[in-house]
Design a protein around this motif. Structure first.
Motif, short mmCIF file in Angstrom:
data_model
loop_
_atom_site.label_atom_id
_atom_site.label_comp_id
_atom_site.label_asym_id
_atom_site.label_seq_id
_atom_site.Cartn_x
_atom_site.Cartn_y
_atom_site.Cartn_z
N ARG A 124 0.48 -1.68 0.04
CA ARG A 124 -0.08 -0.05 -0.47
C ARG A 124 0.83 0.88 -0.20
NH1 ARG A 124 -2.84 3.83 2.40
NH2 ARG A 124 -4.88 4.71 1.86
N ALA A 125 1.69 1.38 1.22
CA ALA A 125 2.60 2.71 0.79
C ALA A 125 3.34 2.81 -0.27
CB ALA A 125 3.87 2.69 2.16
N GLU A 126 3.65 1.65 -0.71
CA GLU A 126 4.32 2.50 -2.34
C GLU A 126 3.42 2.91 -3.61
OE1 GLU A 126 7.09 -0.97 0.47
OE2 GLU A 126 4.76 -0.86 -0.16
N ILE A 127 2.37 1.93 -3.38
CA ILE A 127 1.55 2.20 -4.31
C ILE A 127 1.03 3.51 -4.14
CG2 ILE A 127 -0.91 2.00 -4.74
CD1 ILE A 127 -0.36 -1.35 -5.13
N VAL A 128 1.19 4.50 -3.31
CA VAL A 128 0.45 5.70 -2.34
C VAL A 128 1.48 6.72 -3.34
CG1 VAL A 128 -0.31 6.99 -0.72
CG2 VAL A 128 -1.44 4.57 -0.92
N THR A 129 2.79 5.83 -2.58
CA THR A 129 3.73 7.10 -3.45
C THR A 129 4.11 7.01 -4.40
OG1 THR A 129 4.79 6.42 -0.94
CG2 THR A 129 6.45 7.03 -2.75
N ALA A 130 4.03 6.22 -5.27
CA ALA A 130 4.15 6.02 -6.59
C ALA A 130 2.66 7.99 -7.18
CB ALA A 130 3.39 5.01 -7.28
N ILE A 131 1.52 7.09 -6.39
CA ILE A 131 0.41 7.87 -7.08
C ILE A 131 0.62 9.23 -6.62
CG2 ILE A 131 -2.38 8.26 -7.07
CD1 ILE A 131 -1.97 5.22 -6.46
N GLU A 132 1.07 9.36 -5.65
CA GLU A 132 1.69 10.70 -5.72
C GLU A 132 2.67 11.83 -6.75
OE1 GLU A 132 1.04 10.79 -0.61
OE2 GLU A 132 2.84 9.94 -1.14
N ALA A 133 4.04 10.86 -6.85
CA ALA A 133 4.36 10.74 -7.92
C ALA A 133 4.02 11.14 -9.32
CB ALA A 133 5.76 9.76 -7.53
N TYR A 134 2.60 10.31 -9.46
CA TYR A 134 2.48 10.75 -11.02
C TYR A 134 1.66 11.90 -10.97
CZ TYR A 134 -1.55 9.07 -13.34
OH TYR A 134 -2.88 9.09 -15.19
N CYS A 135 1.07 12.68 -10.22
CA CYS A 135 0.87 13.47 -9.14
C CYS A 135 1.35 14.91 -9.88
CB CYS A 135 -0.60 13.84 -8.70
SG CYS A 135 -1.91 12.17 -8.45
N ARG A 136 2.90 14.54 -8.96
CA ARG A 136 3.83 16.01 -8.83
C ARG A 136 4.27 15.33 -10.02
NH1 ARG A 136 4.91 13.69 -4.43
NH2 ARG A 136 6.58 12.76 -5.18
N ALA A 137 4.68 14.71 -11.25
CA ALA A 137 5.56 14.76 -11.82
C ALA A 137 4.39 15.48 -12.99
CB ALA A 137 6.48 13.87 -12.03
N GLN A 138 3.01 15.22 -13.33
CA GLN A 138 2.59 16.08 -14.26
C GLN A 138 2.40 17.10 -14.00
OE1 GLN A 138 -0.78 14.55 -15.68
NE2 GLN A 138 -1.02 13.01 -15.60
N SER A 139 2.01 17.82 -12.96
CA SER A 139 2.01 19.11 -11.97
C SER A 139 3.61 20.29 -12.39
CB SER A 139 1.38 19.56 -10.97
OG SER A 139 0.21 18.25 -11.03
N GLU A 140 4.68 19.31 -12.31
CA GLU A 140 5.96 20.52 -11.98
C GLU A 140 6.32 19.98 -13.56
OE1 GLU A 140 7.75 18.21 -8.69
OE2 GLU A 140 6.42 19.43 -7.95
N GLN A 141 5.62 19.33 -14.36
CA GLN A 141 6.67 19.01 -16.10
C GLN A 141 7.22 18.39 -15.98
OE1 GLN A 141 5.54 21.51 -18.76
NE2 GLN A 141 3.10 22.28 -18.62
#
Length: 130
Positions: free
Chosen positions: A4-21
């Motif tokens: 769970r922790a790794e999955i949540v971290t990956a989804i947070e990274a997905y959002c951050r990477a898109q938002s920060e291009q």
């Protein structure tokens, strides 16, 4: 096995990477054989080269900023993320919410599937009701 922790971290990274291009961070999230369907039933691409190519180009061109609006739901190697986003040029920026992205992860924690669900804007009718 990805927890769970790794999955949540990956989804947070997905959002951050898109938002920060951040193209490099975004590309690192995906398995080579990823299937990316966004929106569901309208557009599906297969393979990391297509996701980090045409899909990424759309994200940058539309200046997409995306964020979580609720707790990520994780069940095994799959997750649902409830999101909102803003997109478009500064003079025509628009928001979209809610968005529900369904993710599936491999044993190494890479994304193997993304499916985006959201209400598409209704087409504008050329005729006015009588």
């Amino acid at each position: 096995m990805t927890g769970r922790a790794e999955i949540v971290t990956a989804i947070e990274a997905y959002c951050r990477a898109q938002s920060e291009q951040d193209a490099e961070a975004w590309a690192a999230l995906y398995a080579e054989d990823v299937v990316y369907e966004d929106p569901v039933g309208i557009r599906e691409v297969r393979g990391k080269d297509q996701v980090v190519g045409p899909i990424w180009n759309d994200i940058v061109r539309n200046a997409v900023r995306i964020w979580l609006t609720d707790t990520v739901i994780v069940c095994g190697s799959e997750a649902l993320a409830i999101l909102a986003c803003e997109m478009g040029p500064p003079d025509r920026r628009r928001g979209l919410s809610p968005i529900v992205d369904q993710f599936r992860f491999d044993a190494e924690g890479r994304i193997v599937s993304v499916r985006g669900f959201y209400n598409l804007p209704e087409p504008v009718s050329a005729q006015t009701p009588a």
